[in-house]
Write an enzyme that holds these catalytic residues in place. Structure first.
Site: not given
Lengths: 340, 759
Positions: B243, B725
């Site tokens: 992430f 994303e």
């Protein structure tokens, strides 16, 4: 983690004897050099974090007395062996039928994995999850007596509004305990000074000036059973838990309620509050406010005001007063409307 | 087809299961802290308990007395090593053991190394520091912050975009809003803990550490250790959640490498969940002021977006999402400005859709407010302001399917059944609210190298130093090779996550699928060309065929006329056992140095708002239903629908999985996630998963992902827009919109919590 000696006694008297040998009369169970471990879901965590540092760990899971693992339903009520797992109790058909508030309080706690590990006695003796207690670099009167309380003026959103002191406002996070205190449960304990019964309401101590003294137990005392008296009308009972997410979170506010109703009128109410107090919290003023009254949103609101009349908010937890009241109102109305 | 494997539509690839799925679920995938296993010494960090000051004394005697302790690396021991650099490959310029200054809470003060993990941990806990502490500055509003303009402080944030005369247009607007929004500090909290394992083979250093950028780390670590980058190898074959947290290397890596050198044996340091809050990056707190002016017809004439972001004292990390928000709609005039607010905090960094998540949250919450102010349906309001060209440079969008996303998501959600009146919908004691928001993510691509080998028995090996961070990039690379070389997926192996492989760019910015697939495509096409040339050459099995159109299928070259030849036979005529191609892909517009920069670990990004011909973005629309209890006000999300268009979808299963994960994260950002800062001490308070809440299974009920077909040949040869994303952009605004619809309360500060709805 500090290295420790690990022992597995097979009967309670042996466990007590070892504990007696390695502790003194004045030792607090949570600070003693020898400590008992059940499911380990709380203590092992705190040992890894350096919050608990026993030099000797007495694992109670090898105790042979079968009663420690049994749930016995009798005319007098229900008796839970201390080593019964949370999941076993919450799934027990008679517990669910006779005391929905107990089954709910266990079902809504922790996660499935933890409920399968954690013992009932360990559950009621769980320690606060105050962030400032959990992490050893903060000042904490409960962890290090006299060192100060970082939570008091810190980030105290989850902290207690009831039962706090200038020394400590750490919340008691358990759920099961709220059901037990509401139902006037009694504990059986065995220690070097013999066996005794402890009313559940006398088990936990408010922090006062000594937040490191958490319970009435001696360091060599073992809880062996939890007894809940027979209360016919406890079938009208529930546990309502309000939290930030749907599962696996501590209560921001919770209410354990049981109602003896005559139509819509309250003959007797039992009320305990979780997530808002430093110890399992029986709301007797709220119970009294409802006695003989018709239960509706107004009377429930009056009871909720009474329950929180003494509440002391801090910077980030003031909302718990309003939330606690609403939680209680909702719990009372939902209990009133239960089909029993 | 089940829900997890959506039926491919136009320009969408098959929902193949991940080629490494079996390894992962059977425990055979080795993560960086799993290997090596022989002769390991264990390291544990000691970290500071103050945020600002100096370490005046370290007490190490108790730690040294722990049985099994081998070494303590601390001040003075890193003097022969260069300090870290802040940038793409480096999380911070702070060299925690280079100097006794403490810049933030949880800064490394020592590494204890011992024979066992337990002994190392015990020793680290026994290290006591004495400090000369200074009153720290925690965040916005704390005394002692320093505010600087962000423009030009990062290569990724060159300017504050603007267009037209905002002041005049805003002054003249018939309807306007002027509101402030904020987002909290957030930490990635990947389930895989941060770890480094280092060992030396002579003068060759091998580091096993979860990384999104093995090439960049190799070069940066070699620089710090003052050795040749060829002597450093970073190994990261599987990653348990990244992430962005494993994008830039942190100072720990060099410290563990030094410890391994001193001991002459492998050292493994697995850091604790609590320590991760201080030794890694995080999502910066942001504040926003948004002004929108519009006509009564709903056409926006003026848009201003000002942002403020917390960063550390030494490093100017820029979030800077105004490039996307400034180009979102047909605004007329645009004014933006971003400021950095320096405090005594660790340096923030990339976290899934770093600029877009906070900035688009603010924009979309404001758009919803404006729609309410105008008395318009929020979908209609966005439709009215759909641009033909982007407002800043007046360039066209290479493709933009936002309205298709809105239409398909609205249909699936049942938006038409929504009663637009606030508080009008309920189910018993539960208030119902429905809201929506736009998702946007820039489409970029970077240079990438790959090596592909086809052997006579039809086996294909793909090698590329990209990173499997859970996106399925190994699988889509295999799919690309399978398609171009005509071999079954079971015949393809893909090697990634090792700096000794052909270099790939950092796995960030959602560029991996586009960049890796473009490189694999190029390598496969080079193999095809060689095969066909050999097949059609004199003496070849297809000699005389001059038709340039052919295909590879089932181990055969099939010419358009129908003639075919076995690949095996073609290789025989070539007198080789395999064809291997090493290629370097450089996107359109790449500079002459682009490939050198790829090897140097500083790849150029192209696309997004950087190209001359068009701007490139992927879009989506998300619709959320919330339920809020009338008494106790807890907020639940029973339903969420997202429709997304992102060019070619390589694999509908992995694409859906990415978008689903993003949407769930978005719900968490809306309702759960926040790192709490004790403002007195500038220290993090809720440093574990007990108190740092993310959604659990019970929070996610009905979630639907719609993949809207879109074709875009301009973005890159693979036609792929990154979507890893995209899913968590806009979600929090959609939740805020739904909460408003249910309650009439506009919550502008995340996360939205019970206490905001009680009064």
């Amino acid at each position: 983690m500090r290295p420790f000696i690990y022992e597995q006694p097979t009967d309670i008297s042996a466990a007590v004897a070892i504990a007696s040998r390695f502790t003194t009369k004045d030792d607090q169970p949570t600070r003693a050099n020898a400590q008992f471990i059940g499911g380990g879901t709380n203590l092992a965590d705190y040992m890894k974090l350096g919050v608990a540092e026993p030099g000797r760990l007495l694992d109670l899971n090898r105790l042979e007395d079968p009663g420690l693992r049994q749930i016995r339903v009798t005319d007098d009520g229900i008796r839970f062996g201390a080593l019964v797992r949370m999941g076993e109790a919450s799934d027990h058909a008679e517990v669910k039928r006779r005391y929905p508030v107990i089954a709910d309080s266990l079902r809504l706690a922790a996660s499935g994995q933890i409920r399968n590990m954690a013992s009932l006695a360990g559950n009621i003796l769980q320690r606060t999850r105050c962030e400032y207690f959990r992490e050893t670099s903060w000042h904490c009167n409960k962890r290090v007596p006299g060192s100060g309380c970082a939570a008091m003026e810190g980030f105290n959103r989850q902290h207690a509004v009831l039962g706090g002191s200038d020394a400590c406002i750490a919340t008691y996070h358990g759920d099961f305990a709220q059901a037990l205190i509401a139902l006037d449960a009694v504990l059986h304990a065995e220690g070097s000074r013999g066996a005794r019964k402890i009313p559940f309401a006398k088990l936990h101590r408010q922090p006062g000036d000594t937040p490191h003294i958490e319970t009435d137990l001696a360091a060599d005392e073992i809880v062996s059973a939890i007894e809940v008296p027979a209360i016919e009308w406890a079938r009208r009972s529930l546990y309502l838990k309000i939290r930030d997410r749907e599962s696996y979170a501590f209560a921001l506010a919770s209410a354990a309620v049981a109602l003896d109703l005559d139509g819509d009128n309250v003959r007797e109410a039992r009320i305990a509050l979780g997530g808002v107090a430093t110890v399992p919290w029986r709301a007797r003023a709220a119970e009294e406010a409802l006695q003989g009254k018709k239960l509706d949103e107004t009377s429930a609101g009056v009871a909720a005001d009474a329950a929180f009349a003494e509440a002391q908010p801090r910077q980030h937890n003031a909302f718990k007063i309003e939330l606690g009241k609403r939680t209680l109102v909702r719990a009372l109305l939902e209990a009133r409307d239960m089909e029993v | 087809m089940d829900t997890a494997a959506p039926r491919p539509k136009e320009n969408q690839g098959a929902p193949l299961p991940r080629i490494d799925a079996r390894l992962k679920v059977t425990g055979q995938a080795h993560y960086p802290a799993d290997l090596p296993t022989a002769n390991i010494a264990y390291g544990a960090l000691a970290t500071s308990s103050i945020a600002r000051g100096k370490v005046t004394k370290l007490h190490l005697d108790d730690a040294r007395a722990v049985p099994g302790l081998l070494d303590i690396v601390t001040y003075g021991d890193m003097d022969k090593v260069d300090k870290p650099k802040f940038g793409n490959s480096g999380a911070t310029s702070i060299g925690p053991l280079h100097d006794r200054t403490i810049f933030h809470d949880g800064q490394i003060i020592a590494l204890a190394v011992a024979e066992t993990f337990e002994a190392a941990e015990e020793a680290a806990q026994l290290i006591r520091a004495e400090y000369e502490d200074d009153k720290p500055t925690a965040s916005f509003d704390s005394p002692g912050t320093k505010t600087v303009p962000a423009a030009g402080k990062s290569p990724l944030f060159k300017e504050d975009v603007k267009a037209g005369d905002f002041d005049a247009a805003y002054a003249a607007a018939a309807v306007k809003i002027d509101q402030r929004y904020s987002t909290p500090t957030q930490h990635h909290n990947p389930i895989e803990l941060f770890s480094t394992t280092a060992f030396w083979e002579g003068d060759q250093l091998v580091v096993h550490e979860a990384s999104q950028n093995v090439t960049g780390w190799k070069v940066e670590l070699a620089r710090q250790l003052k050795i040749d980058p060829g002597k450093v190898r970073i190994v990261s074959p599987f990653i348990g959640g990244a992430f962005g947290s494993k994008g830039p290397m942190t100072p720990r890596t060099a410290i563990v490498a030094v410890a391994a050198k001193r001991l002459g044996r492998p050292v493994r340091c697995v850091t604790s969940r609590m320590q991760a809050f201080g030794i890694q990056t995080y999502r910066a707190e942001t504040r926003h002021r948004i002004r929108i002016g519009a006509g009564k017809d709903g056409r926006i004439t003026a848009f201003a977006h000002e942002g403020w972001e917390v960063t550390s004292r030494p490093d100017l990390y820029v979030v800077g999402g105004t490039s996307a928000t400034g180009r979102m709609y047909d605004y007329g005039s645009v004014l933006t400005h971003v400021s950095l607010v320096q405090a005594d905090r660790n340096t923030p960094g990339y976290m899934r859709s770093p600029p877009e998540t906070p900035y688009v949250y603010a924009l979309e919450n404001a758009m919803d407010e404006m729609a309410v102010t105008l008395g318009m349906d929020p979908v209609e309001f966005r439709r009215i302001n759909e641009p033909k060209t982007e407002p800043i440079g007046k360039k066209p969008f290479s493709s933009r399917s936002l309205i298709q996303c809105y239409d398909q998501a609205a249909e699936a959600f049942g938006w038409a059944k929504r009663d637009s009146k606030v508080g009008a919908m309920h189910d018993g004691d539960w208030l119902i609210g429905m809201g929506c928001a736009t998702a946007i993510y820039p489409t970029a691509v970077a240079p990438c190298a790959a090596r592909v080998r086809l052997t006579a028995d039809g086996e294909v090996r793909v090698q590329c130093g990209s990173h499997e961070i859970g996106t399925g990039v190994r699988t889509v690379a295999a799919q690309m090779a399978s398609e171009r070389l005509g071999v079954g997926i079971d015949k393809i192996s893909v090697e990634m996550g090792d700096s000794s492989l052909p270099p790939a760019p950092v796995s960030g910015g959602s560029i991996s699928t586009a960049s890796v697939c473009s490189a694999v495509l190029k390598a496969c096409d080079a193999i095809r060309t060689k095969l066909y040339a050999a097949a059609t050459a004199e003496g070849g099995p297809l000699a005389g065929s001059h038709n340039e159109e052919f295909d590879l299928a089932d181990g055969k070259i099939v010419a358009k006329g129908g003639a075919s030849a076995k690949v095996e036979d073609v290789l025989k005529t070539m007198q080789v056992g395999a064809i291997e191609e090493y290629v370097e892909f450089a996107p359109k517009g790449a500079t002459p140095e682009a490939l050198n920069k790829l090897y140097a670990g500083t790849p150029e990004f192209h696309g997004a708002d950087q190209d001359e011909d068009s701007v490139k973005y992927a879009f989506g629309a998300e619709f959320v239903e919330v339920r809020i209890n009338r008494y106790t006000r807890e907020i639940r999300v029973p339903r969420i629908v997202g429709a997304f268009a992102a060019g070619r979808i390589m694999n509908t299963r992995t694409a859906r999985s990415q978008l689903m994960g993003g949407m769930i994260w978005g719900i968490g950002q809306a309702l759960h996630e926040a790192t709490e800062v004790d403002r007195r001490y500038a220290r993090y308070v809720n440093r574990d998963l007990q108190d740092y809440l993310v959604p659990v299974n019970a929070d996610i009920k009905d979630l639907q992902v719609i993949l809207v077909p879109e074709v875009d040949h301009a973005v890159n040869p693979a036609g792929v827009k990154g979507l890893g994303e995209l899913g968590n952009v806009g979600t929090a605004a959609a939740v805020a919109s739904a909460v408003y619809h249910a309650t009439g309360k506009r919550i502008r500060d995340l996360p939205i919590r019970i206490e905001h709805l009680l009064s």
